[in-house]
Scaffold this motif. Structure first.
Motif, PDB file in Angstrom:
ATOM      1  N   MET A  50       1.028  -1.426  -0.083  1.00 11.22           N
ATOM      2  CA  MET A  50      -0.007   0.092   0.092  1.00 11.22           C
ATOM      3  C   MET A  50       0.724   1.069   0.259  1.00 11.22           C
ATOM      4  O   MET A  50       1.502   1.591   0.397  1.00 11.22           O
ATOM      5  N   THR A  51       0.404   2.222  -0.736  1.00  8.70           N
ATOM      6  CA  THR A  51       1.062   3.540  -1.629  1.00  8.70           C
ATOM      7  C   THR A  51       0.752   4.330  -0.564  1.00  8.70           C
ATOM      8  O   THR A  51      -0.698   4.944  -0.740  1.00  8.70           O
ATOM      9  N   ILE A  52       1.192   4.912   0.528  1.00  9.69           N
ATOM     10  CA  ILE A  52       0.582   6.381   1.497  1.00  9.69           C
ATOM     11  C   ILE A  52       0.945   7.889   0.879  1.00  9.69           C
ATOM     12  O   ILE A  52       1.650   7.559  -0.311  1.00  9.69           O
ATOM     13  N   VAL A  53      -0.401   8.786   0.341  1.00  8.06           N
ATOM     14  CA  VAL A  53      -0.240  10.074  -0.563  1.00  8.06           C
ATOM     15  C   VAL A  53      -0.057  10.633   0.782  1.00  8.06           C
ATOM     16  O   VAL A  53      -1.148  11.544   1.340  1.00  8.06           O
ATOM     17  N   TYR A  54       1.439  10.537   0.750  1.00  9.78           N
ATOM     18  CA  TYR A  54       1.920  12.130   2.101  1.00  9.78           C
ATOM     19  C   TYR A  54       0.697  13.334   1.752  1.00  9.78           C
ATOM     20  O   TYR A  54       0.559  13.908   2.570  1.00  9.78           O
ATOM     21  N   SER A  55       0.607  14.132   1.110  1.00 15.37           N
ATOM     22  CA  SER A  55      -0.069  15.000   0.232  1.00 15.37           C
ATOM     23  C   SER A  55      -1.071  14.920   1.337  1.00 15.37           C
ATOM     24  O   SER A  55      -1.916  16.031   1.857  1.00 15.37           O
ATOM     25  N   SER A  56      -2.248  14.115   0.850  1.00 16.98           N
ATOM     26  CA  SER A  56      -3.722  13.729   1.715  1.00 16.98           C
ATOM     27  C   SER A  56      -3.673  14.464   3.431  1.00 16.98           C
ATOM     28  O   SER A  56      -4.430  13.866   4.060  1.00 16.98           O
ATOM     29  N   LEU A  57      -2.002  13.573   4.071  1.00 13.77           N
ATOM     30  CA  LEU A  57      -1.782  13.857   5.855  1.00 13.77           C
ATOM     31  C   LEU A  57      -1.746  15.152   5.900  1.00 13.77           C
ATOM     32  O   LEU A  57      -1.807  15.718   7.005  1.00 13.77           O
ATOM     33  N   ASN A  58      -0.748  16.320   4.752  1.00 19.88           N
ATOM     34  CA  ASN A  58      -0.533  17.515   5.085  1.00 19.88           C
ATOM     35  C   ASN A  58      -1.875  18.205   5.930  1.00 19.88           C
ATOM     36  O   ASN A  58      -3.129  18.114   5.569  1.00 19.88           O
ATOM     37  N   HIS A  59      -1.717  18.976   7.435  1.00 16.17           N
ATOM     38  CA  HIS A  59      -2.726  20.101   7.667  1.00 16.17           C
ATOM     39  C   HIS A  59      -3.262  20.820   5.992  1.00 16.17           C
ATOM     40  O   HIS A  59      -2.449  21.361   5.354  1.00 16.17           O
ATOM     41  N   ALA A  60      -4.577  21.764   6.599  1.00 18.39           N
ATOM     42  CA  ALA A  60      -5.007  22.889   5.472  1.00 18.39           C
ATOM     43  C   ALA A  60      -4.025  23.643   5.578  1.00 18.39           C
ATOM     44  O   ALA A  60      -4.127  23.984   3.838  1.00 18.39           O
ATOM     45  N   LEU A  61      -3.759  23.716   6.077  1.00 22.46           N
ATOM     46  CA  LEU A  61      -2.633  25.478   6.173  1.00 22.46           C
ATOM     47  C   LEU A  61      -1.306  25.341   5.866  1.00 22.46           C
ATOM     48  O   LEU A  61      -0.380  25.976   5.268  1.00 22.46           O
ATOM     49  N   ARG A  62      -0.854  24.129   5.763  1.00 18.90           N
ATOM     50  CA  ARG A  62       0.150  23.544   5.312  1.00 18.90           C
ATOM     51  C   ARG A  62       1.241  23.886   3.882  1.00 18.90           C
ATOM     52  O   ARG A  62       2.481  25.000   4.616  1.00 18.90           O
ATOM     53  N   VAL A  63       0.479  23.482   2.921  1.00 13.32           N
ATOM     54  CA  VAL A  63       1.085  24.168   1.757  1.00 13.32           C
ATOM     55  C   VAL A  63       1.104  26.038   1.941  1.00 13.32           C
ATOM     56  O   VAL A  63       2.319  26.212   0.921  1.00 13.32           O
ATOM     57  N   PRO A  64       0.280  26.162   1.915  1.00  5.82           N
ATOM     58  CA  PRO A  64       0.091  27.984   1.926  1.00  5.82           C
ATOM     59  C   PRO A  64       1.298  28.177   2.707  1.00  5.82           C
ATOM     60  O   PRO A  64       1.716  29.423   2.314  1.00  5.82           O
ATOM     61  N   LEU A  65       0.998  27.992   3.941  1.00  6.16           N
ATOM     62  CA  LEU A  65       1.947  28.079   5.031  1.00  6.16           C
ATOM     63  C   LEU A  65       3.703  28.709   4.480  1.00  6.16           C
ATOM     64  O   LEU A  65       4.445  29.337   4.564  1.00  6.16           O
ATOM     65  N   ALA A  66       3.719  27.015   4.385  1.00  6.93           N
ATOM     66  CA  ALA A  66       4.729  27.062   3.388  1.00  6.93           C
ATOM     67  C   ALA A  66       5.367  27.936   2.239  1.00  6.93           C
ATOM     68  O   ALA A  66       6.697  28.478   1.568  1.00  6.93           O
ATOM     69  N   ALA A  67       4.115  28.500   1.648  1.00 11.29           N
ATOM     70  CA  ALA A  67       4.209  29.147   0.176  1.00 11.29           C
ATOM     71  C   ALA A  67       4.995  30.696   0.639  1.00 11.29           C
ATOM     72  O   ALA A  67       5.262  31.213  -0.276  1.00 11.29           O
ATOM     73  N   GLU A  68       4.090  30.829   1.175  1.00 14.73           N
ATOM     74  CA  GLU A  68       3.853  32.423   1.909  1.00 14.73           C
ATOM     75  C   GLU A  68       5.722  32.940   2.168  1.00 14.73           C
ATOM     76  O   GLU A  68       5.767  33.845   1.407  1.00 14.73           O
TER      77      GLU A  68
END
Length: 446
Positions: free
Chosen positions: A1-19
């Motif tokens: 089974m392959t885990i899609v790690y992006s599905s585990l993210n907090h809702a704000l992780r990507v926008p905060l990292a991109a800020e």
């Protein structure tokens, strides 16, 4: 089974990292010509700062047939061919930085006549009427001349004789007078040393931010000047009220009676002063806090320049300490005075309310004493009435007994009705008195 790690993210992780990557520096390679605008939207507009700034940017993009960014964008970069545009949205303003690379470095005087704004539509520029807080030109030069020769060439660029300049990191030089020239733009000349594209872009960005934040910080000075007369008037009235409070204390100490009317009048006046200082604070507090924050940013950007002195020329840090810091000290002094005055008014208000409470308590005590006196009078009156009641009731009871004795005499049972009535008087009176006393006791217990 392959885990899609992006599905585990907090809702704000990507926008905060991109800020932290959302506002990259321009890549500049000397010779470059840069025009910079800081547009301050009208805060009274219904669309707010963001809506007004996006509308301005959309109008510029529409003129060149370029898709504008979304309504939630705070950064935009596009290469329009003849120039490159970097747009940034801030809380109170938006910046437009236009950069144009030229093949051959023209003379400095000609450089400021060939800035990228010549490619902009006049109608769009007219739309900035009344909104420009900063308009600056930057010439990024690669001249190999000595500093003395280069400084002489600057005399034809700057209209003011009070130049500020310094040697910067990686061998660069910065020259400016922080004066708005006759064309409506302030001017900066940066001579590139051994800098890469990214380093030159960071340097130009820091210089433009110093100019932008300097002007935004100065917005607090008019507020400080306008607030000073109002603070003087409020402070004078507070001194008068304090003197009236002391005079009232002296009158009370001399034994003069007071009904609290003076304290009530003083309390109304000081409440009015509290409302005025609160209104003034609401009007100025945000502006003073913003100026303080912008001033910190100016100092931070100057530190990043890592200046070193050129003989006979004041550095940017010295210029700001001599020109900008006094204005910021004025704003902070007015802000502190405003806060201190509000505290003094609050203290006086509390003192007056305490005095009014004391006067009211004294009045209540007098009312209670009057009620007690009236109750005592009523008790005495009641006791007197009770004595009369005993006599009246006894009289009626004995009268009834007299009628019975007269009837008994007619039947031959009693010889003298008057004797019977005389014997019954003390017993009936005692019985009536005891009955009333017992009734009062039961009422008190209940």
């Amino acid at each position: 089974m392959t885990i899609v790690y992006s599905s585990l993210n907090h809702a704000l992780r990507v926008p905060l990292a991109a800020e932290i990557h959302s506002r990259p520096f321009l890549k500049l390679d000397a010779p470059e010509l840069v025009s910079h605008f800081a547009v301050y939207a009208d805060p009274d507009q219904q669309t707010g700062n963001a809506g007004a700034q996006h509308a301005l940017l959309a109008g510029l993009c529409a003129h060149f047939g370029v898709a504008a960014p979304g309504a939630d964008a705070s950064y935009f970069f596009h290469d329009f061919g003849r120039f490159r545009l970097k747009w940034e949205l801030h809380t109170e303003f938006a910046t437009y930085t236009f950069a144009e690379h030229v093949e051959h470095s023209p003379p400095l005087a000609q450089s400021f006549e060939s800035m990228p704004i010549r490619h902009l539509p006049q109608q769009w520029l007219l739309g900035l009427y009344g909104k420009l807080m900063v308009a600056a030109h930057v010439a990024l030069d690669r001249s190999a001349a000595s500093s003395e020769v280069f400084a002489k060439a600057l005399q034809s660029v700057f209209e003011s004789a009070g130049l500020a300049g310094s040697q910067l990191q990686h061998g660069g030089e910065l020259w400016t007078d922080f004066v708005i020239q006759s064309d409506g733009f302030s001017r900066f000349v940066i001579r590139e040393g051994a800098m890469r594209q990214q380093q030159a872009g960071r340097l130009v960005q820091r210089v433009l931010e110093i100019e932008t934040y300097r002007m935004m910080a100065m917005l607090g000075l008019p507020y400080a000047r306008q607030a000073t007369p109002a603070l003087n008037a409020i402070e004078g009235q507070l001194v008068t009220l304090a003197a009236a409070m002391v005079q009232s204390d002296g009158a009370a100490g001399d034994g003069m009676a007071t009904d609290g009317a003076v304290e009530q009048a003083l309390l109304e006046q000081i409440t009015h002063l509290a409302a005025r200082i609160e209104k003034l604070s609401l009007e100025n507090s945000y502006r003073f806090a913003a100026s303080k924050a912008y001033f910190r940013l100016v100092n931070a950007r100057i530190e990043e320049l890592r200046e070193s002195r050129m003989e006979g020329i004041p550095m940017v840090q010295e210029f700001m300490d001599r020109r900008l810091r006094p204005a910021m000290d004025t704003c902070q002094a007015v802000a502190r005075r405003q806060e201190a005055l509000a505290r003094r008014i609050a203290n006086s208000n509390d003192l007056l309310r305490t005095r009014v409470g004391i006067v009211q308590e004294a009045q209540n005590r007098q009312i209670l004493q009057s009620l007690n006196a009236r109750a005592l009078q009523q008790l005495r009156l009641q006791q007197a009435v009770e004595g009369l009641s005993v006599a009246a009731i006894s009289y009626y009871v004995i009268g009834l007994a007299g009628y019975s004795a007269k009837g008994a005499k007619a039947m031959g049972w009693v010889g003298s009705p008057e004797l019977v009535m005389g014997i019954l008087v003390p017993f009936v009176a005692a019985a009536v008195w005891l009955s009333l006393r017992n009734m009062h006791k039961r009422l008190r217990k209940s």
